[in-house]
Design an enzyme around this catalytic site. Sequence first.
Site, PDB file in Angstrom:
ATOM      1  N   ASN A  53      35.594  23.784  -8.763  1.00 23.23           N
ATOM      2  CA  ASN A  53      37.141  23.269  -8.197  1.00 23.23           C
ATOM      3  C   ASN A  53      37.990  24.056  -8.636  1.00 23.23           C
ATOM      4  OD1 ASN A  53      38.246  20.580  -7.251  1.00 23.23           O
ATOM      5  ND2 ASN A  53      39.487  20.737  -9.112  1.00 23.23           N
TER       6      ASN A  53
ATOM      7  N   GLN B 265      33.737  13.538   1.602  1.00 21.26           N
ATOM      8  CA  GLN B 265      34.921  12.457   1.398  1.00 21.26           C
ATOM      9  C   GLN B 265      35.775  12.784   2.833  1.00 21.26           C
ATOM     10  OE1 GLN B 265      36.320  11.389  -2.855  1.00 21.26           O
ATOM     11  NE2 GLN B 265      35.167  13.382  -2.949  1.00 21.26           N
TER      12      GLN B 265
ATOM     13  N   HIS C 178      33.894   8.589   4.112  1.00 15.38           N
ATOM     14  CA  HIS C 178      35.139   7.972   4.339  1.00 15.38           C
ATOM     15  C   HIS C 178      35.721   7.922   5.871  1.00 15.38           C
ATOM     16  CE1 HIS C 178      36.399   8.704  -0.171  1.00 15.38           C
ATOM     17  NE2 HIS C 178      35.626   7.434  -0.007  1.00 15.38           N
TER      18      HIS C 178
ATOM     19  N   CYS D 181      36.484  -0.038  17.091  1.00 20.80           N
ATOM     20  CA  CYS D 181      37.292  -1.323  17.587  1.00 20.80           C
ATOM     21  C   CYS D 181      37.096  -2.635  16.664  1.00 20.80           C
ATOM     22  CB  CYS D 181      36.367  -1.526  18.972  1.00 20.80           C
ATOM     23  SG  CYS D 181      36.937  -2.900  19.573  1.00 20.80           S
TER      24      CYS D 181
ATOM     25  N   GLY E 256      35.533  20.746  -5.076  1.00 22.53           N
ATOM     26  CA  GLY E 256      36.975  20.347  -4.294  1.00 22.53           C
ATOM     27  C   GLY E 256      37.594  19.132  -4.278  1.00 22.53           C
TER      28      GLY E 256
ATOM     29  N   GLU F 228      40.720  23.988 -10.141  1.00 17.84           N
ATOM     30  CA  GLU F 228      41.266  23.975 -11.555  1.00 17.84           C
ATOM     31  C   GLU F 228      40.471  22.762 -12.149  1.00 17.84           C
ATOM     32  OE1 GLU F 228      45.017  22.991 -10.198  1.00 17.84           O
ATOM     33  OE2 GLU F 228      44.618  21.183  -9.757  1.00 17.84           O
TER      34      GLU F 228
ATOM     35  N   ALA G 174      37.131  27.599  -3.385  1.00 12.60           N
ATOM     36  CA  ALA G 174      35.794  27.170  -2.831  1.00 12.60           C
ATOM     37  C   ALA G 174      35.279  28.359  -2.061  1.00 12.60           C
ATOM     38  CB  ALA G 174      36.108  25.892  -2.133  1.00 12.60           C
TER      39      ALA G 174
ATOM     40  N   ASP H  48      37.918  15.322   8.100  1.00 11.65           N
ATOM     41  CA  ASP H  48      37.862  16.203   9.077  1.00 11.65           C
ATOM     42  C   ASP H  48      36.559  16.905   9.480  1.00 11.65           C
ATOM     43  OD1 ASP H  48      36.555  18.631   7.487  1.00 11.65           O
ATOM     44  OD2 ASP H  48      38.329  18.669   6.426  1.00 11.65           O
TER      45      ASP H  48
HETATM   46  P1  NAD Z   1      42.260  15.465  -3.942  1.00 13.07           P
HETATM   47  O1  NAD Z   1      43.476  15.859  -2.775  1.00 13.07           O
HETATM   48  O2  NAD Z   1      42.457  14.464  -4.499  1.00 13.07           O
HETATM   49  O3  NAD Z   1      41.528  16.686  -4.387  1.00 13.07           O
HETATM   50  C1  NAD Z   1      41.511  17.830  -3.787  1.00 13.07           C
HETATM   51  C2  NAD Z   1      40.933  18.692  -5.160  1.00 13.07           C
HETATM   52  O4  NAD Z   1      40.706  19.956  -4.702  1.00 13.07           O
HETATM   53  C3  NAD Z   1      41.845  19.166  -6.383  1.00 13.07           C
HETATM   54  O5  NAD Z   1      41.211  18.934  -7.528  1.00 13.07           O
HETATM   55  C4  NAD Z   1      42.269  20.466  -6.246  1.00 13.07           C
HETATM   56  O6  NAD Z   1      42.387  21.071  -7.511  1.00 13.07           O
HETATM   57  C5  NAD Z   1      41.049  21.053  -5.540  1.00 13.07           C
HETATM   58  N1  NAD Z   1      41.475  22.069  -4.666  1.00 13.07           N
HETATM   59  C6  NAD Z   1      42.544  22.545  -3.950  1.00 13.07           C
HETATM   60  N2  NAD Z   1      42.260  23.814  -3.390  1.00 13.07           N
HETATM   61  C7  NAD Z   1      41.130  24.291  -3.576  1.00 13.07           C
HETATM   62  C8  NAD Z   1      40.374  25.352  -3.139  1.00 13.07           C
HETATM   63  N3  NAD Z   1      40.916  26.252  -2.405  1.00 13.07           N
HETATM   64  N4  NAD Z   1      39.051  25.417  -3.693  1.00 13.07           N
HETATM   65  C9  NAD Z   1      38.506  24.372  -4.590  1.00 13.07           C
HETATM   66  N5  NAD Z   1      39.316  23.266  -4.966  1.00 13.07           N
HETATM   67  C10 NAD Z   1      40.246  23.084  -4.499  1.00 13.07           C
HETATM   68  O7  NAD Z   1      40.882  15.266  -2.769  1.00 13.07           O
HETATM   69  P2  NAD Z   1      39.696  14.432  -2.622  1.00 13.07           P
HETATM   70  O8  NAD Z   1      39.090  14.337  -4.107  1.00 13.07           O
HETATM   71  O9  NAD Z   1      38.807  14.623  -1.661  1.00 13.07           O
HETATM   72  O10 NAD Z   1      40.209  12.844  -2.414  1.00 13.07           O
HETATM   73  C11 NAD Z   1      40.986  12.565  -1.259  1.00 13.07           C
HETATM   74  C12 NAD Z   1      40.840  11.373  -0.181  1.00 13.07           C
HETATM   75  O11 NAD Z   1      41.556  11.847   0.794  1.00 13.07           O
HETATM   76  C13 NAD Z   1      39.333  11.509   0.488  1.00 13.07           C
HETATM   77  O12 NAD Z   1      39.219  10.147   0.238  1.00 13.07           O
HETATM   78  C14 NAD Z   1      39.697  12.004   1.929  1.00 13.07           C
HETATM   79  O13 NAD Z   1      39.113  10.979   2.779  1.00 13.07           O
HETATM   80  C15 NAD Z   1      41.069  12.173   2.117  1.00 13.07           C
HETATM   81  N6  NAD Z   1      41.404  13.325   2.589  1.00 13.07           N
HETATM   82  C16 NAD Z   1      40.721  14.117   3.279  1.00 13.07           C
HETATM   83  C17 NAD Z   1      41.186  15.316   3.993  1.00 13.07           C
HETATM   84  C18 NAD Z   1      40.296  16.255   4.833  1.00 13.07           C
HETATM   85  O14 NAD Z   1      39.382  15.601   5.582  1.00 13.07           O
HETATM   86  N7  NAD Z   1      40.118  17.484   4.844  1.00 13.07           N
HETATM   87  C19 NAD Z   1      42.458  15.777   3.385  1.00 13.07           C
HETATM   88  C20 NAD Z   1      43.308  14.977   2.643  1.00 13.07           C
HETATM   89  C21 NAD Z   1      43.009  13.862   2.178  1.00 13.07           C
END
Ligand code: NAD
Length: 230
Positions: A198, A88, A106, A114, A172, A200, A216, A91
Amino acid sequence: MDNIVILTGAGISAESGVPTFRGPDGLWEGHRVEDVATPEAFDRDPVLVQRFYDARRAALATVAPNAAHRALARLDAAWPGDLLIVTQNVDDLHERGGAKRLLHMHGELRRALCTGCGAAPAWDGDLSGDPPCPRCRQPRLRPDIVWFGEMPYHMDAIEAAIAGCDLFVSIGTSGAVYPAANFVRWAEASGAATLELNLEPSAGTPLFDSARHGPASLLVPALVAELLAG
Ligand code: NAD
């Protein structure tokens, strides 16, 4: 155990220094999601939205893959059965970590889209200032990001992979964003074992056969070692 599907979310990149989506304050980098991650937000204030994603794109140069991304790349390279990493994340840390069997459901920060001709060119600079599309020359580029209310990419391939998998692992992700939050249900329906990694317990934890909680960067290398040891 032959075929594996791995779903990753913002949590796998958190230890690389990429902020997750909904931190404790409910904001993403200080913005409400509705103000930066919907088509309506882009119609209302394209300058704000372009600047937001320009900053996220530029920030990629300051982060690097962590042990979890690298471990999944090792698994990808060594696993003899089918394997698909569905992220998802927008990055590029999975590919920089070495993963090959990877789909970005995503979209990607390092790609533009475009709205005129549909081209999706690789893009590393800013989109602010309305640069022309390399194909049609019209200044109609937006980030190639799937916003809320838009259809995620690669859904046919993802559904097929989940239907044929023996193990589904979610890493995650909070289980709050659909349709990804439903993948565990699809996997269960196809008879796969399901495992959540995850930091938590998440909203989806009760849906998994088993769950491991912690960072992770520790949990993923341990799982990969187990899988590769058979
Ligand atoms: P989310 O932020 O809703 O959830 C992140 C989850 O990761 C949480 O449950 C948290 O407890 C867990 N987490 C945090 N640190 C962790 C670690 N060190 N190890 C393991 N788990 C950990 O993210 P989501 O469920 O991916 O949904 C978010 C949406 O936001 C996605 O659609 C994505 O496109 C976008 N997004 C992407 C990025 C990215 O590309 N890195 C960053 C922010 C948001």
